[in-house]
Design an enzyme around this catalytic site. Structure first.
Site, PDB file in Angstrom:
ATOM      1  N   SER A 152       7.572  16.666  -7.436  1.00 26.08           N
ATOM      2  CA  SER A 152       6.605  15.610  -7.733  1.00 26.08           C
ATOM      3  C   SER A 152       5.254  15.922  -7.108  1.00 26.08           C
ATOM      4  O   SER A 152       4.271  15.270  -7.427  1.00 26.08           O
ATOM      5  CB  SER A 152       7.070  14.287  -7.141  1.00 26.08           C
ATOM      6  OG  SER A 152       8.426  14.108  -7.305  1.00 26.08           O
ATOM      7  N   ASN A 154       1.054  11.544 -10.102  1.00 30.90           N
ATOM      8  CA  ASN A 154       1.413  11.052  -8.760  1.00 30.90           C
ATOM      9  C   ASN A 154       0.219  10.946  -7.830  1.00 30.90           C
ATOM     10  O   ASN A 154       0.233  10.167  -6.882  1.00 30.90           O
ATOM     11  CB  ASN A 154       2.506  11.921  -8.140  1.00 30.90           C
ATOM     12  CG  ASN A 154       3.872  11.535  -8.664  1.00 30.90           C
ATOM     13  OD1 ASN A 154       4.053  10.422  -9.154  1.00 30.90           O
ATOM     14  ND2 ASN A 154       4.821  12.441  -8.572  1.00 30.90           N
ATOM     15  N   HIS A 169       7.193  18.789 -14.490  1.00 24.97           N
ATOM     16  CA  HIS A 169       7.407  17.495 -13.822  1.00 24.97           C
ATOM     17  C   HIS A 169       7.748  16.395 -14.827  1.00 24.97           C
ATOM     18  O   HIS A 169       6.908  15.999 -15.635  1.00 24.97           O
ATOM     19  CB  HIS A 169       6.152  17.128 -13.010  1.00 24.97           C
ATOM     20  CG  HIS A 169       6.321  15.872 -12.231  1.00 24.97           C
ATOM     21  ND1 HIS A 169       5.295  14.987 -12.017  1.00 24.97           N
ATOM     22  CD2 HIS A 169       7.413  15.335 -11.626  1.00 24.97           C
ATOM     23  CE1 HIS A 169       5.743  13.973 -11.311  1.00 24.97           C
ATOM     24  NE2 HIS A 169       7.023  14.153 -11.069  1.00 24.97           N
TER      25      HIS A 169
HETATM   26  N1  CAA Z   1      18.892   7.247 -22.252  1.00 24.15           N
HETATM   27  C1  CAA Z   1      18.266   6.909 -23.387  1.00 24.15           C
HETATM   28  N2  CAA Z   1      17.598   5.740 -23.554  1.00 24.15           N
HETATM   29  C2  CAA Z   1      17.576   4.885 -22.514  1.00 24.15           C
HETATM   30  C3  CAA Z   1      18.219   5.180 -21.286  1.00 24.15           C
HETATM   31  C4  CAA Z   1      18.884   6.425 -21.171  1.00 24.15           C
HETATM   32  N3  CAA Z   1      19.491   6.818 -20.053  1.00 24.15           N
HETATM   33  N4  CAA Z   1      18.000   4.120 -20.452  1.00 24.15           N
HETATM   34  C5  CAA Z   1      17.289   3.225 -21.119  1.00 24.15           C
HETATM   35  N5  CAA Z   1      17.039   3.664 -22.377  1.00 24.15           N
HETATM   36  C6  CAA Z   1      16.257   3.004 -23.419  1.00 24.15           C
HETATM   37  C7  CAA Z   1      16.867   1.679 -23.817  1.00 24.15           C
HETATM   38  O1  CAA Z   1      17.842   1.866 -24.834  1.00 24.15           O
HETATM   39  C8  CAA Z   1      15.656   0.918 -24.330  1.00 24.15           C
HETATM   40  O2  CAA Z   1      15.342   1.339 -25.654  1.00 24.15           O
HETATM   41  P1  CAA Z   1      14.608   0.345 -26.711  1.00 24.15           P
HETATM   42  O3  CAA Z   1      13.284   0.002 -26.124  1.00 24.15           O
HETATM   43  O4  CAA Z   1      14.522   1.177 -27.962  1.00 24.15           O
HETATM   44  O5  CAA Z   1      15.516  -0.850 -26.816  1.00 24.15           O
HETATM   45  C9  CAA Z   1      14.522   1.412 -23.427  1.00 24.15           C
HETATM   46  O6  CAA Z   1      14.978   2.624 -22.883  1.00 24.15           O
HETATM   47  C10 CAA Z   1      14.191   0.436 -22.323  1.00 24.15           C
HETATM   48  O7  CAA Z   1      15.354   0.188 -21.562  1.00 24.15           O
HETATM   49  P2  CAA Z   1      15.794  -1.264 -21.057  1.00 24.15           P
HETATM   50  O8  CAA Z   1      15.697  -2.278 -22.164  1.00 24.15           O
HETATM   51  O9  CAA Z   1      17.120  -1.101 -20.372  1.00 24.15           O
HETATM   52  O10 CAA Z   1      14.812  -1.626 -19.895  1.00 24.15           O
HETATM   53  P3  CAA Z   1      13.342  -2.190 -19.880  1.00 24.15           P
HETATM   54  O11 CAA Z   1      12.814  -2.597 -21.183  1.00 24.15           O
HETATM   55  O12 CAA Z   1      13.353  -3.158 -18.756  1.00 24.15           O
HETATM   56  O13 CAA Z   1      12.510  -0.892 -19.453  1.00 24.15           O
HETATM   57  C11 CAA Z   1      11.828   0.900 -18.085  1.00 24.15           C
HETATM   58  C12 CAA Z   1      12.896  -0.139 -18.355  1.00 24.15           C
HETATM   59  C13 CAA Z   1      11.736   1.885 -19.243  1.00 24.15           C
HETATM   60  C14 CAA Z   1      12.293   1.638 -16.836  1.00 24.15           C
HETATM   61  C15 CAA Z   1      10.455   0.180 -17.889  1.00 24.15           C
HETATM   62  O14 CAA Z   1      10.566  -0.838 -16.945  1.00 24.15           O
HETATM   63  C16 CAA Z   1       9.362   1.127 -17.440  1.00 24.15           C
HETATM   64  O15 CAA Z   1       8.776   1.840 -18.238  1.00 24.15           O
HETATM   65  N6  CAA Z   1       9.073   1.144 -16.116  1.00 24.15           N
HETATM   66  C17 CAA Z   1       8.127   2.052 -15.529  1.00 24.15           C
HETATM   67  C18 CAA Z   1       8.769   3.406 -15.361  1.00 24.15           C
HETATM   68  C19 CAA Z   1       7.837   4.403 -14.729  1.00 24.15           C
HETATM   69  O16 CAA Z   1       6.699   4.159 -14.408  1.00 24.15           O
HETATM   70  N7  CAA Z   1       8.380   5.600 -14.517  1.00 24.15           N
HETATM   71  C20 CAA Z   1       7.660   6.648 -13.857  1.00 24.15           C
HETATM   72  C21 CAA Z   1       8.042   6.633 -12.429  1.00 24.15           C
HETATM   73  S1  CAA Z   1       7.136   7.837 -11.530  1.00 24.15           S
HETATM   74  C22 CAA Z   1       8.010   9.245 -11.750  1.00 24.15           C
HETATM   75  O17 CAA Z   1       9.067   9.298 -12.311  1.00 24.15           O
HETATM   76  C23 CAA Z   1       7.382  10.461 -11.228  1.00 24.15           C
HETATM   77  C24 CAA Z   1       7.591  10.777  -9.832  1.00 24.15           C
HETATM   78  O18 CAA Z   1       7.504  11.952  -9.496  1.00 24.15           O
HETATM   79  C25 CAA Z   1       7.800   9.757  -8.790  1.00 24.15           C
END
Ligand code: CAA
Length: 293
Positions: A121, A192, A142
């Site tokens: 990251s 990040n 990443h």
């Molecule tokens: N495989 C495939 N699809 C998946 C899945 C998986 N393992 N898990 C969830 N999904 C799909 C679901 O089926 C759903 O699809 P639809 O929209 O088509 O229905 C979609 O993803 C959303 O899932 P949920 O309905 O369960 O959950 P949600 O609507 O509350 O969204 C979230 C959850 C996508 C995590 C959302 O809250 C979000 O985008 N959060 C921010 C995430 C973010 O910022 N990530 C980056 C973090 S920083 C990082 O990763 C980098 C680092 O180095 C720190």
């Protein structure tokens, strides 16, 4: 665009490694998945099975498709089979010494022409490349969590990375259906570098009692249209990982604006690491998450 890289090795069967394995297998690639021991690699595959079962329950994937996807993922005990891999992706703990030891060991079996990538990251790619057998074939790749859902991959060539390597992993990333952002090898890369100061600042806001946990998150969800507030997101990423990243920004730039919020350090010292430990800024033991302050 189809990438010629079809045989993928993933090191680290945690949140990121399993997400990467699932995403590659969903595109028909074969994946070898490893961790510190075979049971952990197997647990990683089981976690993917659970995620697929959830998707099946929602009618997002057919049972036979899920079965085929899972069959493409093989947990392995050591790096010897990685001699067959076109691409080795390291997604281990965000600690440089751990990653360097992995590159040295996996480097012993890296095939001629194969590429080694790190999902770091924030740790400098140019520096870690020196622990791989060929820095020209070493690069940062990443992913974002949850990998199957997030549409972006950052590609980070180090100083010695060959253009062919950058082109090959860019094609690979696009082949996963992701958009690519090319970043220079600077601390935190692009996303990040922006995200972690925001999360860290949210913890300062909390530590100074400017607002409570729920209001800080609500403010960013409703005021900025972020899907999650910064403290929810910190719990999602893992507070130890957040602290590791902000520390890399702080120590590599020596810029005081990246100093970690004391309350973030305290939560990590308490072992309250977020969702993965059941408690971070929120307590996840009940039906709905409850703020811990
Ligand atoms: N495989 C495939 N699809 C998946 C899945 C998986 N393992 N898990 C969830 N999904 C799909 C679901 O089926 C759903 O699809 P639809 O929209 O088509 O229905 C979609 O993803 C959303 O899932 P949920 O309905 O369960 O959950 P949600 O609507 O509350 O969204 C979230 C959850 C996508 C995590 C959302 O809250 C979000 O985008 N959060 C921010 C995430 C973010 O910022 N990530 C980056 C973090 S920083 C990082 O990763 C980098 C680092 O180095 C720190």
């Amino acid at each position: 665009m189809t990438s010629p890289m079809r045989n993928i090795a993933v090191i680290g069967a945690g949140q990121m490694g399993t997400g990467i394995a699932q995403t590659c297998a969903a595109q028909g690639m074969t994946v070898m998945l490893t961790d510190v021991d075979l049971p952990r690699a197997e647990a990683g595959k089981a976690a993917i099975g659970k995620a697929l079962a959830k998707l099946m329950g929602r009618g997002k994937i057919e049972a036979d498709e899920a079965e085929k996807l899972l069959a493409r993922i093989t947990p392995v005990a050591d790096y010897a089979p990685f001699a067959e891999a076109d691409l080795i992706i390291e997604a281990a703990t965000e600690r440089e010494e751990i990653k360097n030891a992995i590159f040295e060991k996996a480097g012993q079996v890296l095939a001629t022409g194969a590429i080694m990538a790190s999902n770091t990251s924030s740790i400098p790619i140019t520096r870690m490349a020196n622990h791989s057998p060929d820095p020209a074939r070493f690069i940062g790749l990443h992913f974002f969590n949850p990998v199957p859902v997030m549409g972006l991959i950052e590609v980070i060539p180090g100083l010695a990375t060959a253009k062919e390597t950058t082109d090959a992993v860019t094609a690979f990333a696009r082949g996963l259906g992701k958009e690519v952002v090319l970043s220079q090898d600077e601390p935190g890369f692009v996303v990040n570098r922006i995200l972690l100061p925001m999360i860290n600042e949210a913890v300062f806001v909390l530590g100074q009692s400017t607002a409570g946990i729920e209001d800080i998150d609500k403010g960013c969800r409703l005021g900025l249209n972020h899907p999650m507030g910064p403290l929810q997101l910190a719990d999602f990423v893992g507070l130890d990982t957040c602290l590791d990243i902000i520390n890399v920004l702080y120590t590599t730039t020596r810029d005081s604006k990246y100093r970690p919020a004391p309350l973030l350090v305290k939560y990590v010292e308490a072992g309250w690491l977020g969702r993965k430990t059941g408690r971070g800024f929120y307590d996840y033991s009940g039906e709905v998450p409850v703020p811990t302050r």
